[in-house]
Motif scaffolding. Structure first.
Motif, PDB file in Angstrom:
ATOM      1  N   LEU A  65       0.833  -1.195   0.000  1.00 62.60           N
ATOM      2  CA  LEU A  65       0.000   0.000   0.000  1.00 62.60           C
ATOM      3  C   LEU A  65       0.871   1.250   0.000  1.00 62.60           C
ATOM      4  O   LEU A  65       1.928   1.283   0.640  1.00 62.60           O
ATOM      5  N   ARG A  66       0.423   2.256  -0.728  1.00 61.36           N
ATOM      6  CA  ARG A  66       1.048   3.577  -0.758  1.00 61.36           C
ATOM      7  C   ARG A  66      -0.031   4.580  -0.321  1.00 61.36           C
ATOM      8  O   ARG A  66      -0.612   5.278  -1.134  1.00 61.36           O
ATOM      9  N   PRO A  67      -0.336   4.624   1.006  1.00 61.08           N
ATOM     10  CA  PRO A  67      -1.437   5.468   1.487  1.00 61.08           C
ATOM     11  C   PRO A  67      -1.202   6.953   1.266  1.00 61.08           C
ATOM     12  O   PRO A  67      -2.147   7.736   1.354  1.00 61.08           O
ATOM     13  N   ASN A  68       0.023   7.358   0.960  1.00 58.28           N
ATOM     14  CA  ASN A  68       0.274   8.767   0.663  1.00 58.28           C
ATOM     15  C   ASN A  68      -0.400   9.184  -0.651  1.00 58.28           C
ATOM     16  O   ASN A  68      -0.635  10.362  -0.879  1.00 58.28           O
ATOM     17  N   TYR A  69      -0.751   8.202  -1.520  1.00 55.70           N
ATOM     18  CA  TYR A  69      -1.506   8.488  -2.748  1.00 55.70           C
ATOM     19  C   TYR A  69      -3.004   8.408  -2.460  1.00 55.70           C
ATOM     20  O   TYR A  69      -3.734   9.323  -2.752  1.00 55.70           O
ATOM     21  N   HIS A  70      -3.447   7.271  -1.941  1.00 55.07           N
ATOM     22  CA  HIS A  70      -4.793   7.109  -1.401  1.00 55.07           C
ATOM     23  C   HIS A  70      -4.858   5.774  -0.663  1.00 55.07           C
ATOM     24  O   HIS A  70      -3.953   4.941  -0.779  1.00 55.07           O
ATOM     25  N   ALA A  71      -5.903   5.560   0.097  1.00 57.58           N
ATOM     26  CA  ALA A  71      -5.980   4.423   1.023  1.00 57.58           C
ATOM     27  C   ALA A  71      -5.851   3.061   0.354  1.00 57.58           C
ATOM     28  O   ALA A  71      -5.356   2.123   0.969  1.00 57.58           O
ATOM     29  N   ASN A  72      -6.267   2.924  -0.909  1.00 58.53           N
ATOM     30  CA  ASN A  72      -6.231   1.623  -1.584  1.00 58.53           C
ATOM     31  C   ASN A  72      -5.208   1.549  -2.705  1.00 58.53           C
ATOM     32  O   ASN A  72      -5.298   0.680  -3.571  1.00 58.53           O
ATOM     33  N   TYR A  73      -4.241   2.446  -2.716  1.00 58.21           N
ATOM     34  CA  TYR A  73      -3.212   2.460  -3.764  1.00 58.21           C
ATOM     35  C   TYR A  73      -2.197   1.363  -3.459  1.00 58.21           C
ATOM     36  O   TYR A  73      -1.308   1.517  -2.626  1.00 58.21           O
ATOM     37  N   TYR A  74      -2.354   0.218  -4.134  1.00 66.36           N
ATOM     38  CA  TYR A  74      -1.487  -0.947  -3.919  1.00 66.36           C
ATOM     39  C   TYR A  74      -0.633  -1.098  -5.176  1.00 66.36           C
ATOM     40  O   TYR A  74      -1.157  -1.328  -6.271  1.00 66.36           O
ATOM     41  N   HIS A  76      -6.143   0.008  -7.673  1.00 64.11           N
ATOM     42  CA  HIS A  76      -6.794   1.050  -6.884  1.00 64.11           C
ATOM     43  C   HIS A  76      -7.960   0.506  -6.054  1.00 64.11           C
ATOM     44  O   HIS A  76      -8.600   1.259  -5.344  1.00 64.11           O
TER      45      HIS A  76
END
Length: 122
Positions: A92-101, A118
């Motif tokens: 996960l890359r939560p700095n982009y958004h909560a479900n950005y895997y 996404h």
């Protein structure tokens, strides 16, 4: 937005092998091949074209959409098996958004290849 993207590669055979293997989990296949160039697609509409060039290609960041987090994981394994260099394992890359895997791999010419899902975890 795009119909196709074309970029140069310094070693056509190595890049062809890398991209076919790394993007196989996304269903991306050869649509057309001609001397020194290949067109890849998963839907027969939007395509990625690789062409042999004598010039040193500028580094690109290419991001592909995955339908599932499992496809992201499979891409990362396949890309490393194809000779890619890890540039950020699946997660996960939560700095982009909560479900950005996403996962990131550096390809043969130094391009940063990303596959992202996404969707929330199933």
């Amino acid at each position: 937005m795009f119909d196709h993207i074309v970029f140069g590669v310094s070693d056509y055979a190595a890049s062809k092998t890398f991209f076919l293997k790394a993007l196989e989990p996304l269903g991306i296949v050869i649509v057309q091949e001609r001397q020194g160039g290949i067109e890849l697609s998963s839907d027969g509409k939007v395509s990625l074209c690789l062409l042999q060039t004598e010039e040193k290609p500028a580094h690109l960041h290419l991001a592909f959409v995955a339908e599932s987090r499992q496809q992201v994981d499979a891409f990362h394994r396949a890309a490393l098996d194809a000779g890619g260099k890890d540039n950020g394992g699946p997660g996960l890359r939560p700095n982009y958004h909560a479900n950005y895997y996403a996962a990131f791999v550096i390809g043969p010419d130094g391009h940063n290849i990303e596959v992202v899902c996404h969707k929330p975890e199933a």
